[in-house]
Design an enzyme around this catalytic site. Sequence first.
Site, PDB file in Angstrom:
ATOM      1  N   LYS A 193       5.557 -18.500  94.736  1.00  0.00           N
ATOM      2  CA  LYS A 193       4.438 -19.348  95.186  1.00  0.00           C
ATOM      3  C   LYS A 193       3.439 -19.598  94.063  1.00  0.00           C
ATOM      4  O   LYS A 193       2.910 -20.689  93.923  1.00  0.00           O
ATOM      5  CB  LYS A 193       3.681 -18.677  96.358  1.00  0.00           C
ATOM      6  N   GLN A 240       2.498 -13.259 100.402  1.00  0.00           N
ATOM      7  CA  GLN A 240       3.639 -12.677 101.113  1.00  0.00           C
ATOM      8  C   GLN A 240       4.533 -13.776 101.702  1.00  0.00           C
ATOM      9  O   GLN A 240       4.594 -14.848 101.121  1.00  0.00           O
ATOM     10  CB  GLN A 240       3.188 -11.678 102.193  1.00  0.00           C
TER      11      GLN A 240
END
Length: 435
Positions: free
Chosen positions: A16, A223
Amino acid sequence: MAGIVIVGAQWGDEGKGKVVDLLAERADLVIRFQGGNNAGHTIVRDGVSWKFHLIPSGILYPGKLCAIGNGVVIDPKVLTDELDQLRAKGIDLSGLRISANAHLIMPYHMLLDHAGETKLGKLQIGTTRRGIGPCYADKAARLGIRMQDLLDEKILRKKIYTALAPKQLMLRPFAKDPELDLHTMTEEYRILGHRLEAYIADTPPIAWRALDRDGLVLFEGAQGALLDIDHGTYPFVTSSNTVAGAACAGAGVGPRALDEVWGIAKAYATRVGAGPFPTELEEPLGEQIREAGGEFGTTTGRPRRTGWLDLVALRYATRINGLTGIVLTKLDVLTGIDPLHVGVRYLGPEGATFDEFPYHQSIVHKVNGDLIELPGWHEDISGVRSLDELPANAQAYLDFIADYLGIPIVMVGVGPARDEMIWTGAAERLKPAAA
Ligand code: IMP
């Protein structure tokens, strides 16, 4: 296109940070909305590797507005260290804003995280031991200390006093003298507050203003979907909502602010810590992918468990996030592995099959991925910049994933460097000038 949410669609560590960093060039604001320094990402810029745990990924652009939203839990020591390191390297931090309402990780949260895991013994979750769970627990219990509390010594002392007593009781069986002294802690946090004061702000209006101007706001998740406290493989999850919906609460905007939701997934799967992993690979192939993909935790250095791409879990992630696009990272790591496999349903005990992600923990723990074989490729793909230049088998791999999920693939990672990315579909016009 104004608000884009970037979330992990697997078990975290999907890449990410790199994606947000690339998109940040065109963004008016990057705002993190959950998690804490359990997250970690590495960004490679001009051959220099940067590791972040708390600071939003856009910080390397001078003056870029980068906010840590109210939904994030902040260890102020980790944050000040991260800021010191960036400052020492000459990075302009003038765009950083930290929500005054973000909760703080206190020394007792870390001790409780350790103690909790020790108590669980073999059943432990494998947390990052950064105090994340106990901090979110205090937030829900209305015993949390917030960023704004650091700026008023009287309030800070009072709040620590109230929060400390139950912790001392809870920690007594684990350590006789757990070093939880009210005065020392208040003083230490007061000083940290002074160091952070210039960055503390009311962050939601910053997001509203950017959205009102039709600016691009990136909501940066941490996460991944399967670690979501409600929808993940509970209790082997983190202590926050990691799904896209959490961007609203964690940044202070409404759902209409979210125009696109992009899920980041690796071309295979990894998981750190304990918990079910239906497509987990056996050695030596698991080890081969771990080495090829550098699959060792940024935060804890732990080796990651590796597996084939689990499309059942990824389709579930697509639904719970409302994904509008997939960013597939690390496709290059699969080069040379032939044949490849992907999980398309789950096989349970006594011949049971599951096309959808099962809600029941006992089932999720017992299932294995029903794998289908797809042909691999051997050509180096790191120089490829458009889908049609990819080897036919790599294109077929991507097509299979997009068809199965019913959403387009918008970016494909073909190597660790910034420019080693294929931009396609809705992402194409967000491509940074330099890429
Ligand atoms: P915690 O978030 O430290 O409480 O850890 C709970 C679970 O989430 C453990 O399995 C961790 O390994 C996992 N986890 C937390 N943060 C990350 C992350 O950034 N990447 C991958 N796993 C994570």
